[in-house]
Enzyme design. Structure first.
Site, PDB file in Angstrom:
ATOM      1  N   PRO A  88     -54.380  25.057 -21.192  1.00 55.99           N
ATOM      2  CA  PRO A  88     -52.635  25.552 -20.783  1.00 55.99           C
ATOM      3  C   PRO A  88     -51.744  26.628 -20.327  1.00 55.99           C
ATOM      4  O   PRO A  88     -51.526  26.583 -19.166  1.00 55.99           O
ATOM      5  CB  PRO A  88     -51.763  23.850 -21.219  1.00 55.99           C
ATOM      6  CG  PRO A  88     -53.233  23.653 -22.092  1.00 55.99           C
ATOM      7  CD  PRO A  88     -53.717  24.788 -21.990  1.00 55.99           C
ATOM      8  N   GLU A 115     -56.221  20.937 -30.481  1.00 55.62           N
ATOM      9  CA  GLU A 115     -55.454  22.075 -29.708  1.00 55.62           C
ATOM     10  C   GLU A 115     -56.185  23.518 -29.683  1.00 55.62           C
ATOM     11  O   GLU A 115     -55.005  24.130 -29.520  1.00 55.62           O
ATOM     12  CB  GLU A 115     -54.492  22.472 -31.060  1.00 55.62           C
ATOM     13  CG  GLU A 115     -53.652  21.666 -31.917  1.00 55.62           C
ATOM     14  CD  GLU A 115     -52.446  20.954 -31.318  1.00 55.62           C
ATOM     15  OE1 GLU A 115     -51.710  21.767 -31.125  1.00 55.62           O
ATOM     16  OE2 GLU A 115     -52.823  19.656 -30.781  1.00 55.62           O
ATOM     17  N   ARG A 157     -70.075  24.237  -4.876  1.00 53.78           N
ATOM     18  CA  ARG A 157     -70.070  23.116  -3.429  1.00 53.78           C
ATOM     19  C   ARG A 157     -69.771  24.875  -2.296  1.00 53.78           C
ATOM     20  O   ARG A 157     -70.323  24.544  -1.283  1.00 53.78           O
ATOM     21  CB  ARG A 157     -68.060  22.240  -2.972  1.00 53.78           C
ATOM     22  CG  ARG A 157     -67.078  23.286  -3.192  1.00 53.78           C
ATOM     23  CD  ARG A 157     -66.243  21.835  -2.976  1.00 53.78           C
ATOM     24  NE  ARG A 157     -66.048  21.541  -1.333  1.00 53.78           N
ATOM     25  CZ  ARG A 157     -65.505  22.028  -0.458  1.00 53.78           C
ATOM     26  NH1 ARG A 157     -65.224  23.950  -0.824  1.00 53.78           N
ATOM     27  NH2 ARG A 157     -65.967  21.997   0.520  1.00 53.78           N
ATOM     28  N   ASP A 172     -62.015  25.669   4.478  1.00 57.00           N
ATOM     29  CA  ASP A 172     -61.281  24.550   3.607  1.00 57.00           C
ATOM     30  C   ASP A 172     -59.206  24.912   4.033  1.00 57.00           C
ATOM     31  O   ASP A 172     -59.185  26.795   3.960  1.00 57.00           O
ATOM     32  CB  ASP A 172     -61.911  25.247   2.520  1.00 57.00           C
ATOM     33  CG  ASP A 172     -62.760  24.548   2.099  1.00 57.00           C
ATOM     34  OD1 ASP A 172     -63.735  23.247   2.472  1.00 57.00           O
ATOM     35  OD2 ASP A 172     -63.484  24.391   1.207  1.00 57.00           O
TER      36      ASP A 172
HETATM   37  C1  JDK Z   1     -58.200  23.331 -22.839  1.00 57.80           C
HETATM   38  C2  JDK Z   1     -57.334  21.208 -25.638  1.00 57.80           C
HETATM   39  C3  JDK Z   1     -55.259  19.547 -25.589  1.00 57.80           C
HETATM   40  C4  JDK Z   1     -54.310  21.677 -25.868  1.00 57.80           C
HETATM   41  C5  JDK Z   1     -50.515  22.967 -27.049  1.00 57.80           C
HETATM   42  C6  JDK Z   1     -50.163  22.831 -24.873  1.00 57.80           C
HETATM   43  C7  JDK Z   1     -47.609  23.394 -24.549  1.00 57.80           C
HETATM   44  C8  JDK Z   1     -48.536  23.292 -27.308  1.00 57.80           C
HETATM   45  C9  JDK Z   1     -53.054  20.021 -25.951  1.00 57.80           C
HETATM   46  N1  JDK Z   1     -54.987  23.007 -17.282  1.00 57.80           N
HETATM   47  C10 JDK Z   1     -55.033  22.934 -18.695  1.00 57.80           C
HETATM   48  N2  JDK Z   1     -54.047  21.542 -19.098  1.00 57.80           N
HETATM   49  N3  JDK Z   1     -54.873  21.247 -19.693  1.00 57.80           N
HETATM   50  C11 JDK Z   1     -55.929  22.148 -20.176  1.00 57.80           C
HETATM   51  C12 JDK Z   1     -56.364  22.129 -21.334  1.00 57.80           C
HETATM   52  C13 JDK Z   1     -56.111  21.582 -22.462  1.00 57.80           C
HETATM   53  C14 JDK Z   1     -56.505  21.053 -23.985  1.00 57.80           C
HETATM   54  C15 JDK Z   1     -57.958  21.914 -24.054  1.00 57.80           C
HETATM   55  C16 JDK Z   1     -58.121  22.887 -21.551  1.00 57.80           C
HETATM   56  C17 JDK Z   1     -58.057  22.263 -25.351  1.00 57.80           C
HETATM   57  N4  JDK Z   1     -56.696  20.952 -25.104  1.00 57.80           N
HETATM   58  C18 JDK Z   1     -54.405  20.956 -26.119  1.00 57.80           C
HETATM   59  C19 JDK Z   1     -52.956  22.035 -26.179  1.00 57.80           C
HETATM   60  C20 JDK Z   1     -52.073  22.326 -26.889  1.00 57.80           C
HETATM   61  N5  JDK Z   1     -49.712  22.306 -26.401  1.00 57.80           N
HETATM   62  C21 JDK Z   1     -48.893  22.658 -24.078  1.00 57.80           C
HETATM   63  C22 JDK Z   1     -46.940  22.732 -26.304  1.00 57.80           C
HETATM   64  C23 JDK Z   1     -51.974  20.670 -26.335  1.00 57.80           C
HETATM   65  C24 JDK Z   1     -55.996  23.111 -19.519  1.00 57.80           C
END
Ligand code: JDK
Length: 256
Positions: A88, A115, A157, A172
């Site tokens: 994220p 996490e 694609r 696109d």
């Molecule tokens: C890879 C695990 C779930 C990750 C910690 C984050 C603020 C702290 C849950 N664009 C996008 N959205 N989500 C992802 C993604 C999530 C993932 C993983 C990608 C691996 N997770 C996760 C981190 C946290 N948390 C928000 C507070 C919670 C990619």
């Protein structure tokens, strides 16, 4: 293009057997290799996670398992892949990034769960190969797998021979340069009247010049309404600017 994916849920990638992606793989344009991360776990329980140092909620993926898996996957070749770790907190994935990845011969995706992965893995491989931490949007998924599916579909694609129509991809909405980042306008097919809704008369007229102008106006109208931040005045012709003024003056109440 070769794509390796290391995941504790390789079954998650079953959609890549279907439709456009399935055909690209059948044609040999796309060579997707899925790897079960747990095969690199040493203990009887195939443990891939542990508690976070410093405390806090959730679990973190162990670095040794990822290190062993990545080393084995990249050992087979002379060159190194571009490595992509969804998170994220990553660099935003856009059409420009998809185009960048589509130009690579080899991508390695490392979707995590829990996490995320022990940060030393990104430090370590960031020095050995080109590693990107990438976000597909400002929302939190349960893991990286769905993000990898999204990115593979957006990249594949763009590969030559994947789309039936060679011009489709450059046309696109978000293709840099192509339609200058305007949203696509409405589209219609037969019948000409459906449940009292008529296809715009201009599209049935056969006046190709007028149709092109109308389509451009619709793209401008939709972009102004839904994504005004995408409109860059420098990219617009005098006719475009006149269209925008008309829609702004109207307040333009429309359904879409
Ligand atoms: C890879 C695990 C779930 C990750 C910690 C984050 C603020 C702290 C849950 N664009 C996008 N959205 N989500 C992802 C993604 C999530 C993932 C993983 C990608 C691996 N997770 C996760 C981190 C946290 N948390 C928000 C507070 C919670 C990619």
């Amino acid at each position: 293009m070769r794509i390796d994916v290391i995941s504790i849920f390789p079954e998650y990638f079953a959609p890549l057997d279907v439709s456009l992606m399935g055909k690209a793989r059948d044609k040999g344009i796309l060579d997707v290799r899925l790897h079960q991360l747990r095969e690199w776990a040493h203990d009887v329980h195939k443990t891939v996670d542990d508690t976070p140092y410093g405390g806090g909620p959730g679990m973190v993926m162990k670095p040794e398992i990822w290190g062993a898996a990545i080393d084995d996957v990249i050992a087979s070749e002379e060159a190194l892949p571009r490595m992509i770790v969804p998170t994220p907190s990553g660099r935003p994935f856009t059409q420009a990034v998809a185009l960048e990845y589509a130009a690579e011969p080899w991508l390695l995706f490392a979707p995590a769960r829990y996490e995320g992965i022990d940060s030393r893995v990104m430090i370590e491989y960031g020095t050995h190969l080109r590693l990107d931490e990438v976000s597909i949007g400002d929302y939190v998924l349960a893991g990286g797998e769905a993000a990898v599916l999204v990115m593979i579909e957006a990249v594949a694609r763009l590969l030559p021979g994947v789309l039936g129509n060679a011009v489709s991809a450059t046309d696109d909405s978000f293709a840099p340069g192509a339609m200058e980042n305007l949203l696509e306008g409405p589209v219609f097919t037969k019948p000409p009247v459906w449940r009292d809704h008529e296809v715009p008369e201009i599209l049935l007229s056969g006046h190709h010049g007028k149709i092109a102008r109308w389509r451009r106006d619709q793209a401008l109208r939709r972009t102004l309404q839904k994504r005004p931040e995408l409109i860059e005045r420098g990219d617009l012709s005098a006719a475009d600017l006149k269209t925008l003024d008309t829609f702004r003056a109207d307040g333009d109440p429309v359904a879409d």
